[in-house]
Every structure is written in C-alpha cells, then in structure tokens.
Design a protein around this motif. Structure first.
Motif, short mmCIF file in Angstrom:
data_model
loop_
_atom_site.label_atom_id
_atom_site.label_comp_id
_atom_site.label_asym_id
_atom_site.label_seq_id
_atom_site.Cartn_x
_atom_site.Cartn_y
_atom_site.Cartn_z
N LYS A 1 0.86 -1.19 0.00
CA LYS A 1 0.00 0.00 0.00
C LYS A 1 0.89 1.24 0.00
O LYS A 1 0.43 2.34 -0.17
CB LYS A 1 -0.79 0.05 1.33
N PHE A 2 2.19 1.01 0.31
CA PHE A 2 3.12 2.12 0.53
C PHE A 2 4.15 2.18 -0.60
O PHE A 2 5.33 1.85 -0.40
CB PHE A 2 3.80 1.94 1.89
N SER A 3 3.71 2.59 -1.78
CA SER A 3 4.56 2.54 -2.97
C SER A 3 5.79 3.44 -2.85
O SER A 3 6.89 3.05 -3.23
CB SER A 3 3.78 2.95 -4.21
N ARG A 4 5.60 4.64 -2.33
CA ARG A 4 6.75 5.55 -2.25
C ARG A 4 7.80 5.01 -1.27
O ARG A 4 9.00 4.99 -1.56
CB ARG A 4 6.31 6.95 -1.78
N ILE A 5 7.32 4.55 -0.12
CA ILE A 5 8.24 4.01 0.89
C ILE A 5 9.00 2.82 0.33
O ILE A 5 10.23 2.71 0.47
CB ILE A 5 7.46 3.63 2.17
N ALA A 6 8.29 1.92 -0.36
CA ALA A 6 8.94 0.73 -0.92
C ALA A 6 9.95 1.13 -1.99
O ALA A 6 11.08 0.64 -2.00
CB ALA A 6 7.89 -0.21 -1.51
N ARG A 7 9.56 2.08 -2.85
CA ARG A 7 10.46 2.51 -3.93
C ARG A 7 11.72 3.12 -3.34
O ARG A 7 12.84 2.79 -3.76
CB ARG A 7 9.73 3.53 -4.82
N GLU A 8 11.56 3.98 -2.33
CA GLU A 8 12.74 4.63 -1.74
C GLU A 8 13.63 3.63 -1.01
O GLU A 8 14.85 3.70 -1.09
CB GLU A 8 12.32 5.76 -0.78
N TYR A 9 13.00 2.69 -0.34
CA TYR A 9 13.80 1.69 0.38
C TYR A 9 14.65 0.87 -0.59
O TYR A 9 15.86 0.73 -0.40
CB TYR A 9 12.88 0.78 1.21
N TYR A 10 14.02 0.36 -1.65
CA TYR A 10 14.79 -0.48 -2.58
C TYR A 10 15.74 0.34 -3.43
O TYR A 10 16.78 -0.17 -3.84
CB TYR A 10 13.84 -1.33 -3.43
N SER A 11 15.45 1.62 -3.64
CA SER A 11 16.42 2.41 -4.40
C SER A 11 17.65 2.63 -3.52
O SER A 11 18.78 2.64 -4.02
CB SER A 11 15.76 3.68 -4.93
N ASP B 1 16.54 -3.86 -8.04
CA ASP B 1 15.60 -3.61 -9.13
C ASP B 1 14.24 -4.23 -8.75
O ASP B 1 14.17 -5.44 -8.48
CB ASP B 1 16.19 -4.29 -10.39
N ILE B 2 13.18 -3.40 -8.73
CA ILE B 2 11.88 -3.94 -8.27
C ILE B 2 10.74 -3.55 -9.21
O ILE B 2 10.85 -2.61 -9.99
CB ILE B 2 11.52 -3.45 -6.84
N ASP B 3 9.64 -4.28 -9.02
CA ASP B 3 8.40 -3.96 -9.72
C ASP B 3 7.35 -3.82 -8.61
O ASP B 3 7.12 -4.75 -7.84
CB ASP B 3 8.07 -5.16 -10.65
N ILE B 4 6.76 -2.61 -8.49
CA ILE B 4 5.78 -2.37 -7.42
C ILE B 4 4.39 -2.79 -7.87
O ILE B 4 3.93 -2.39 -8.96
CB ILE B 4 5.72 -0.88 -7.04
#
Ligand code: PRP
Length: 210
Positions: free
Chosen positions: A115-125, A130-133
């Motif tokens: 549900k937390f796309s920004r948090i997930a994107r920032e964490y993996y960056s 390399d991720i797919d949300i």
C-alpha cells in the motif's frame, strides 16, 4: 474553535482520550452514533472522524487545524504540514515480509506488493535492488501466497497476521508511531490553541521538558 481530524478506529479513540485529558473534551463523541463531526463550544473544539490515510489531506488543506497520523502515512504522502509531536502510541513497524522459504534471487526483478509505494520505492532504491511495485489497497499478505508478488512491504504490529499466513519479516525498514500534525497557517493564526494542545499532549507523553 480548533478543528481536529481524528483517525477513525482504535488509534483515534486513544487519541481522543488524550485530547479529553488535555481539556478538549467533547462528550457527544462517546455516543454510539454514525455521526462524523462532533463539537463542544465550551472547549472550543470540533472533531472529525476520517480515514487514517486522509488525515494529512484535511490538515494540509486547512479543513482541519490539527490531526493525528502515523509516521508511515506521513512518509508515504509527504504532506506540507508541521509535525509537532511523537505521541508514543500506535506503535508498529514498516517491514519487508515474505513466505518463510523465500530466497532473494538478485538476477531477477523483485515483485513487491504494498500500500506504501513511495516508501517501498525509496527503500529499494537505497539498496540498489531492481523492483516492480504492485500497488494494493489492503490484505497485502495474500499477494505472495498467490504468487502475485515475491515480497510485501507492510505494517507489522503484533505479527499475528504474518504468522497466520506463514509469512515472516525479512527486514525492518523503520519504526512507526502516531504524530500530532498541524496546518502551517493554523499554527500561526490559532497559535494559542495549538500550543495548548501541544503542551498538554507533550506532558502526557513525558516529552514536555525535552
Ligand atoms: C494492518 C497491516 C497488517 C496488519 C498487521 O492491516 O496491513 O495486515 O495490520 O497487524 P498485526 O501485525 O498485528 O497482525 P489493516 O488492519 O490496516 O488492514 P488492511 O491493510 O488489510 O487494510
């Protein structure tokens, strides 16, 4: 009148109790009804029950002067508000979880349901992965069970939901607690009321002389 956005649910009830002790009581809020707005002129306060993730929207746009939101919501939506105080309630953590037998294969894109796309994107960056949300709105735990994702990024409180779905925490991203937030111009123009709330709540959390 101070307009306060409360997160609907268990957390909101605890928050109301703190406001009540702080002198902003509003007895009608305890009546079992479906009303969403309650006010007490004597205490100069008006409360609204809103969806927890909507609290920053009401506060940022000034429909509420102050409100209470989890640190998770604040990091996800980054509203332009003042964060005044850590209330030390609603404690949980943001974590990466997956089925117990999950092993990461760095040669493949990692599928992350959240549900937390920004948090997930920032964490993996920050980790260079390399991720797919896959953005979902709830019941995130189901995603890796059905093969929709490899892992989830979600809130863990007691850990019961993970356990009952045979998932486990692989990484903790950050701890979460509820924060008192204020609209920037309300903090200026209703400063006496905002400062009173801040001082009284800080006293209750033991943060008054820090
Ligand atoms: C949250 C979170 C987990 C659960 C964690 O869900 O998304 O599913 O609570 O709590 P636990 O560790 O104590 O089991 P919520 O109740 O907000 O529902 P939803 O995400 O499915 O909408």
């Amino acid at each position: 009148m101070l307009n306060v956005a409360l997160p609907k649910g268990r957390l909101g009830e605890k928050v109301y109790e703190m406001f009540e002790k702080a002198g902003f009581d509003c007895p009608s809020i305890r009546e079992n009804s479906r009303k969403l707005i309650f006010e007490n002129e004597k205490s100069s306060v008006r409360y609204f029950w809103v969806k927890p993730s909507d609290v920053p929207v009401y506060v940022e746009r000034g429909a509420a002067d102050i409100g209470v939101a989890g640190k998770d919501i604040l990091l996800e939506y980054e509203p332009d508000v003042y964060e005044l105080l850590d209330l030390d309630i609603g404690k949980c953590r943001m974590a990466v979880a997956a089925p117990e037998d999950f092993r990461d294969d760095p040669s493949k894109t990692l599928k992350v349901a959240t549900k937390f796309s920004r948090i997930a994107r920032e964490y993996y960056s920050s980790t260079g992965r390399d991720i797919d949300i896959i953005h979902l709105n709830g019941s995130i735990e189901i995603a890796p069970i059905l093969g929709l994702s490899d892992v989830i990024v979600d809130i863990v409180e007691t850990g019961v939901t993970l356990r009952e779905n045979n998932l486990k925490v692989f990484e903790t991203i950050f701890p979460i607690s509820a924060r008192l937030i204020a609209n920037k111009s309300s903090f200026k123009f209703k400063n006496d009321l905002c400062e009173k709330v801040l001082k009284e709540l800080a006293f209750q959390t033991g943060r008054d002389n820090k």
